[in-house]
Design a protein around this motif. Sequence first.
Motif, PDB file in Angstrom:
ATOM      1  N   ASN A   1      42.871  29.326   5.514  1.00 11.65           N
ATOM      2  CA  ASN A   1      42.590  29.408   6.948  1.00 11.65           C
ATOM      3  C   ASN A   1      41.303  30.190   7.229  1.00 11.65           C
ATOM      4  O   ASN A   1      40.676  30.012   8.270  1.00 11.65           O
ATOM      5  CB  ASN A   1      43.764  30.049   7.696  1.00 11.65           C
ATOM      6  N   PHE A   2      40.944  31.040   6.294  1.00 14.06           N
ATOM      7  CA  PHE A   2      39.692  31.794   6.387  1.00 14.06           C
ATOM      8  C   PHE A   2      38.517  30.832   6.591  1.00 14.06           C
ATOM      9  O   PHE A   2      37.671  31.032   7.462  1.00 14.06           O
ATOM     10  CB  PHE A   2      39.527  32.604   5.099  1.00 14.06           C
ATOM     11  N   PHE A   3      38.491  29.761   5.802  1.00 21.62           N
ATOM     12  CA  PHE A   3      37.395  28.794   5.890  1.00 21.62           C
ATOM     13  C   PHE A   3      37.423  28.035   7.215  1.00 21.62           C
ATOM     14  O   PHE A   3      36.372  27.720   7.776  1.00 21.62           O
ATOM     15  CB  PHE A   3      37.438  27.831   4.704  1.00 21.62           C
TER      16      PHE A   3
ATOM     17  N   HIS B   1      30.926  23.514   3.231  1.00 26.81           N
ATOM     18  CA  HIS B   1      31.694  22.899   2.149  1.00 26.81           C
ATOM     19  C   HIS B   1      32.474  23.972   1.392  1.00 26.81           C
ATOM     20  O   HIS B   1      31.945  25.033   1.102  1.00 26.81           O
ATOM     21  CB  HIS B   1      30.765  22.185   1.164  1.00 26.81           C
ATOM     22  N   VAL B   2      33.722  23.667   1.072  1.00 28.54           N
ATOM     23  CA  VAL B   2      34.574  24.563   0.289  1.00 28.54           C
ATOM     24  C   VAL B   2      34.927  23.839  -1.005  1.00 28.54           C
ATOM     25  O   VAL B   2      35.169  22.629  -1.009  1.00 28.54           O
ATOM     26  CB  VAL B   2      35.872  24.906   1.058  1.00 28.54           C
ATOM     27  N   GLY B   3      34.948  24.575  -2.119  1.00 26.01           N
ATOM     28  CA  GLY B   3      35.274  23.951  -3.392  1.00 26.01           C
ATOM     29  C   GLY B   3      35.983  24.888  -4.334  1.00 26.01           C
ATOM     30  O   GLY B   3      36.175  26.078  -4.049  1.00 26.01           O
TER      31      GLY B   3
ATOM     32  N   LEU C   1      32.963  38.371  10.992  1.00 27.17           N
ATOM     33  CA  LEU C   1      33.358  39.726  10.581  1.00 27.17           C
ATOM     34  C   LEU C   1      34.868  39.928  10.662  1.00 27.17           C
ATOM     35  O   LEU C   1      35.476  40.507   9.750  1.00 27.17           O
ATOM     36  CB  LEU C   1      32.631  40.764  11.444  1.00 27.17           C
ATOM     37  N   ALA C   2      35.488  39.428  11.728  1.00 27.42           N
ATOM     38  CA  ALA C   2      36.941  39.563  11.882  1.00 27.42           C
ATOM     39  C   ALA C   2      37.685  38.771  10.810  1.00 27.42           C
ATOM     40  O   ALA C   2      38.676  39.259  10.248  1.00 27.42           O
ATOM     41  CB  ALA C   2      37.365  39.097  13.277  1.00 27.42           C
ATOM     42  N   ALA C   3      37.202  37.579  10.503  1.00 26.53           N
ATOM     43  CA  ALA C   3      37.863  36.753   9.479  1.00 26.53           C
ATOM     44  C   ALA C   3      37.747  37.410   8.109  1.00 26.53           C
ATOM     45  O   ALA C   3      38.719  37.445   7.343  1.00 26.53           O
ATOM     46  CB  ALA C   3      37.256  35.350   9.457  1.00 26.53           C
ATOM     47  N   ALA C   4      36.574  37.937   7.786  1.00 29.68           N
ATOM     48  CA  ALA C   4      36.399  38.615   6.499  1.00 29.68           C
ATOM     49  C   ALA C   4      37.347  39.800   6.376  1.00 29.68           C
ATOM     50  O   ALA C   4      37.967  40.020   5.330  1.00 29.68           O
ATOM     51  CB  ALA C   4      34.957  39.061   6.326  1.00 29.68           C
ATOM     52  N   LYS C   5      37.489  40.545   7.452  1.00 28.90           N
ATOM     53  CA  LYS C   5      38.392  41.697   7.442  1.00 28.90           C
ATOM     54  C   LYS C   5      39.846  41.253   7.286  1.00 28.90           C
ATOM     55  O   LYS C   5      40.602  41.818   6.498  1.00 28.90           O
ATOM     56  CB  LYS C   5      38.224  42.498   8.740  1.00 28.90           C
ATOM     57  N   GLU C   6      40.233  40.203   8.019  1.00 29.57           N
ATOM     58  CA  GLU C   6      41.622  39.723   7.978  1.00 29.57           C
ATOM     59  C   GLU C   6      42.012  39.142   6.616  1.00 29.57           C
ATOM     60  O   GLU C   6      43.111  39.377   6.130  1.00 29.57           O
ATOM     61  CB  GLU C   6      41.834  38.662   9.054  1.00 29.57           C
TER      62      GLU C   6
END
Length: 139
Positions: free
Chosen positions: A62-64, A77-79, A118-123
């Motif tokens: 979900n981060f992505f 893109h995610v891999g 920033l919020a997603a990285a922290k979460e």
Amino acid sequence: MVRRNFLKSVAVASASTAVVTSCAASAEKDTDTELIAGRIVHSVYFWLKENITEEEEKDFLNFFETLKKVPGIHSFHVGKPAGTTARDVVDNTFHYSLLVTFANMDDINTYEKHPDHLAAAKEYSKYWTKVAVRDMHLL
């Protein structure tokens, strides 16, 4: 005579399909401007915790989904590591990688400082042990 006209129609239709398909493929190649000079390529590698559960890993993904909504992204893109030939220079130890392109430095600077990023990285940082970032300005 009817059969001859039918066969001509089939031949013309087949040739037309081949030409249209060929033109469409060429058009796709000509308009693919994702990796052109001046773009910024943002590569990020994630090593997840060893004891992460399947459910936690799904949550990590979900981060992505959150990151891809940040303004200024050209492509996203995610891999996972590819099964390439093992060599001393190849590092396939990461679990996930992210490849994001930006049109210019202003866009990546906006992305890096954006509150959603920033919020997603922290979460989601609770799921990884290591992150490596490699940014490149295409020549």
